[in-house]
Design an enzyme around this catalytic site. Sequence first.
Site, short mmCIF file in Angstrom:
data_model
loop_
_atom_site.label_atom_id
_atom_site.label_comp_id
_atom_site.label_asym_id
_atom_site.label_seq_id
_atom_site.Cartn_x
_atom_site.Cartn_y
_atom_site.Cartn_z
N TRP A 340 0.84 -1.21 0.00
CA TRP A 340 0.00 0.00 0.00
C TRP A 340 0.87 1.26 0.00
O TRP A 340 0.53 2.27 -0.61
CB TRP A 340 -0.91 -0.01 1.25
CG TRP A 340 -1.75 1.22 1.42
CD1 TRP A 340 -2.98 1.46 0.88
CD2 TRP A 340 -1.43 2.39 2.19
NE1 TRP A 340 -3.45 2.69 1.27
CE2 TRP A 340 -2.53 3.28 2.08
CE3 TRP A 340 -0.34 2.76 2.97
CZ2 TRP A 340 -2.54 4.52 2.71
CZ3 TRP A 340 -0.36 4.00 3.61
CH2 TRP A 340 -1.45 4.86 3.47
N HIS A 341 2.03 1.17 0.68
CA HIS A 341 2.89 2.35 0.76
C HIS A 341 3.58 2.66 -0.57
O HIS A 341 3.95 3.81 -0.80
CB HIS A 341 3.95 2.15 1.85
CG HIS A 341 3.42 2.34 3.24
ND1 HIS A 341 2.78 1.35 3.92
CD2 HIS A 341 3.42 3.43 4.06
CE1 HIS A 341 2.42 1.81 5.12
NE2 HIS A 341 2.78 3.07 5.22
N GLY A 342 3.77 1.67 -1.41
CA GLY A 342 4.41 1.96 -2.68
C GLY A 342 4.66 0.71 -3.49
O GLY A 342 4.78 -0.39 -2.96
#
Length: 492
Positions: A340-342
């Site tokens: 989700w962060h990248g």
Amino acid sequence: MFSIDIHKLLELFVYNAKEPMIFNSGFFLFLFAGFFLIYAFLHKTDRPKIIFVTLFSIYFYYKSSGWYFLLLLATTGVDFQLAAWIDQAKTQWERKFLLVVSLVANLGVLGYFKYTNFLFELVTDVSGATFQHFDIFLPVGISFFTFQSMSYTIDVYRRELKPVSNILDYAFFVSFFPQLVAGPIVRAADFIPQIHQPTFVTKEMFGRGVFLIGTGLFKKAVISNYISLNFVDRIFDSPALYTGLENLVGVYGYALQIYCDFSGYSDMAIGIALLLGFHFAKNFNSPYQSINITEFWRRWHISLSTWLKDYLYISLGGNRKGIWRTYLNLIITMLLGGLWHGASGKFILWGGLHGLALAVHKYVSSFKIVLPQLLKGPSTVLSIVATFHFTCFCWIFFRAETMELAGQMIYQIMFHFNPGVFGSFLVGYKTISLWLLIGFLLHFTPPSWEQWGETAVTKLPLVGKALFLLVIIMVVVQTKSSNIQPFIYFQF
């Protein structure tokens, strides 16, 4: 003769990709002052207040992300209608089908903007073909408002929430500008009931709002920006040029930077919401004081960690399907949390390390070891130190541009530590050392100290509160090193 360039003045109100709207910009403060004056007249109304705040929020997003505000509107319209249909559906399979449509729509949009290049890279790496990156702009805050909107349709599907009957109410919830672009991720069940309540800001709410805006601004614009621009970025860009000791301090610096950056934004968001008469739950609670990794995730980015627990971990089965499945669910949840962060292997590795640590801690906790009273104090200190250093180790992969640079940093710390440069480091980086010391001291102060500060600001007269903010703004101006620095979590 004093004259105003109307063209340049109007340009300020148009989206500029180099200067997106953020809370610590002068233009936001100017705009918010005008917004607040009008809000003061409308806050006792119902529909006019909702329309005004929604329009301002949409404009705020336009100034942050340009024409992609249309994507925000599309998400709002789709999930509002799907939730209504889910509620009206006669059969379970209809409800499930409509929920799947909502998830596919939200995750499809998120996947296109965040993961298209990543997936093509994986395919071409396996096939050996060459790949030219697609020019895909990542709209600011897309991960936050899609998660927020998804939680609404899921709650309606689970019959934990009745859908709103007016799309303006839903647009108000999704687009509410204080938390729109970087969280906290607000639940519909917590926020929507506040929309139609009479807006009333108590003295305590106003004082707490001013305190949080001031401290959030200090954390972001002073500590985070200064140490990142003048030290942390240089170390992470070329770790091989620095000793292991400098690299280690660089890692500590990043741990402080990302905390001050993100919690500073959350504090300002919560503070601004309070000034408008709305309550958000706390998003950070001194996470580096945690005595284990499970507690860390109860204190760090609380709105995301609870979202992952409620909508992913529990959906996977949580701890209801046996101990080994519990460990697996923890690891899968954190792997996806990392993704989700990248769209990068380093974020997946970061999430995987945290997931593995959570599983190990759950396993060790199952033995219920009881320490003698004499050892409890030292054990707590050692546990805090160990948890902090584990999170710092994981931050290396999170922050480093490439896995090669992360490896260089770890190598320098392990084999070229060179503690003899400590004295010259303190002399050469005395201002950095001072801000690091202040930042960590403030982080490790007891909660009662923060409460004392909040109470003191609340008791100040209006002029005193204005002076409190003015002093912080002056410190920001004095330590400002360059143009506006976007928040780290804008990219997520």
